[in-house]
Motif scaffolding. Sequence first.
Motif, PDB file in Angstrom:
ATOM      1  N   GLY A   1       0.833  -1.197   0.000  1.00 24.88           N
ATOM      2  CA  GLY A   1       0.000   0.000   0.000  1.00 24.88           C
ATOM      3  C   GLY A   1       0.862   1.238   0.000  1.00 24.88           C
ATOM      4  O   GLY A   1       2.085   1.175  -0.006  1.00 24.88           O
TER       5      GLY A   1
ATOM      6  N   HIS B   1      -4.527   1.030  -1.332  1.00 24.73           N
ATOM      7  CA  HIS B   1      -4.070  -0.344  -1.173  1.00 24.73           C
ATOM      8  C   HIS B   1      -3.513  -0.808  -2.520  1.00 24.73           C
ATOM      9  O   HIS B   1      -3.988  -0.364  -3.570  1.00 24.73           O
ATOM     10  CB  HIS B   1      -5.243  -1.240  -0.741  1.00 24.73           C
ATOM     11  CG  HIS B   1      -4.820  -2.625  -0.351  1.00 24.73           C
ATOM     12  ND1 HIS B   1      -4.928  -3.697  -1.211  1.00 24.73           N
ATOM     13  CD2 HIS B   1      -4.262  -3.098   0.791  1.00 24.73           C
ATOM     14  CE1 HIS B   1      -4.467  -4.782  -0.604  1.00 24.73           C
ATOM     15  NE2 HIS B   1      -4.047  -4.441   0.612  1.00 24.73           N
ATOM     16  N   HIS B   2      -2.532  -1.707  -2.467  1.00 16.66           N
ATOM     17  CA  HIS B   2      -1.883  -2.055  -3.743  1.00 16.66           C
ATOM     18  C   HIS B   2      -2.855  -2.684  -4.743  1.00 16.66           C
ATOM     19  O   HIS B   2      -2.648  -2.593  -5.945  1.00 16.66           O
ATOM     20  CB  HIS B   2      -0.663  -2.966  -3.504  1.00 16.66           C
ATOM     21  CG  HIS B   2      -1.014  -4.357  -3.098  1.00 16.66           C
ATOM     22  ND1 HIS B   2      -1.119  -5.371  -4.015  1.00 16.66           N
ATOM     23  CD2 HIS B   2      -1.300  -4.901  -1.882  1.00 16.66           C
ATOM     24  CE1 HIS B   2      -1.433  -6.495  -3.369  1.00 16.66           C
ATOM     25  NE2 HIS B   2      -1.554  -6.223  -2.076  1.00 16.66           N
TER      26      HIS B   2
END
Lengths: 252, 252
Positions: A63, A78-79
């Motif tokens: 993230g 968030h990734h």
Amino acid sequence: MSRPSSTGPSANKPCSKPPPPPQTPHAPSPAAPPAAATISAAGPGSSAVPAAAAVISGPGAGGGAGPYATTGCSLTLHHTEKPEHEDICEYRPYSCPCPGASCKWQGSLEAVMSHLMHAHKSITTLQGEDIVFLATDINLPGAVDWVMMQSCFGHHFMLVLEKQEKYEGHQQFFAIVLLIGTRKQAENFAYRLELNGNRRRLTWEATPRSIHDGVAAAIMNSDCLVFDTAIAHLFADNGNLGINVTISTCCQ
Amino acid sequence: MSRPSSTGPSANKPCSKPPPPPQTPHAPSPAAPPAAATISAAGPGSSAVPAAAAVISGPGAGGGAGPYATTGCSLTLHHTEKPEHEDICEYRPYSCPCPGASCKWQGSLEAVMSHLMHAHKSITTLQGEDIVFLATDINLPGAVDWVMMQSCFGHHFMLVLEKQEKYEGHQQFFAIVLLIGTRKQAENFAYRLELNGNRRRLTWEATPRSIHDGVAAAIMNSDCLVFDTAIAHLFADNGNLGINVTISTCCQ
């Protein structure tokens, strides 16, 4: 990509004075007779100079801030959310809007016009809301792009006519107007593309695309003026196709 | 050919009174709000009754009168000139204008409307110059035709939307207006087909075709409103596509 010559008749000479600075809205200029220019294909950007390329960091793991944090994006994601956001992030650098993948330039929106003027000098610019985009030699074989710029309402618009074979054995033409500006700025405008022939008229009206989005998605979705070679021949004169282009502001 | 059901919403009930007699020009009726109808596909003409089929003699050998001399053609031609003339001879019998080759009816122009009313009862007719042709279930697979009639200016017009795969793997829609009348009568009119969507509009304006010419040649030459399934989806609402149709007279 083939490169048609620019030999058609020209109703008015392309304006040679520098276009007004982008991003400075002013009152609509009074209606004038449409200007016209013959349009050559967008040449490969062999001399493209990344004069103002933005600093682009690599995508971060996990993230946190996205890759465009250094160019202004303040979102923390968030990734898993990053790839989707990166596609639409307004801080993502702008690519050279010339169709075809030959020019690899990227930079800020403010640097796009100076890139075009320096690296793609052959692109004609016409001033006015109502102009004629005259594409010459539309019968040239293979995939071909015709490009010109239109300046009005204090903005620059890129007019693109692309011939390609989206479906095998079926060549089609795709015509579209892009704003050298953000998606949000593009919402303030409307454009009309019109083919006029012998007791026939084909018209497409829509909102310009931002160059941030580019033409590929619009062509994929046919969200532009689409016509095949038979229709092109109904409207062409001696292999040259004139497209009336009208830009207007819209109040929302 | 598939046969879509006619289940879409209808802004106005189709007019049930008999349409005005063909070939009796009168003053344009005053502009009224567009009517709309849901349109089913043209059914196979299994009950077609050749109520007024013309007497058609076989082609004569050598020079002399053509095959349509008995129906009124007074031309005397060399046998080499005959095939070309026969294609355009106005005394050639009219075929049933319903798209698809299922109905084999032929007869005089005056008999076409009574044939349609008796043998193709399912075709909706709307009165007025400005109507909505609402094609339902445009996602039906395969080749599909939608047909309706529009009556105005003392004439009957047939509106046809045809979906077909002219190029393999690439379904396209073709929309066109035909006059139940001669080629010469058709020259007195113009029609506009308009798709309206979310900040998008696609318009085609042209001269109606005579039913004597039919739709096949127009579709072959893309001399009609042509759009692919992606464009249809941009303008369709829940699988139904509304096409605004406006007929006008033109002074030449």
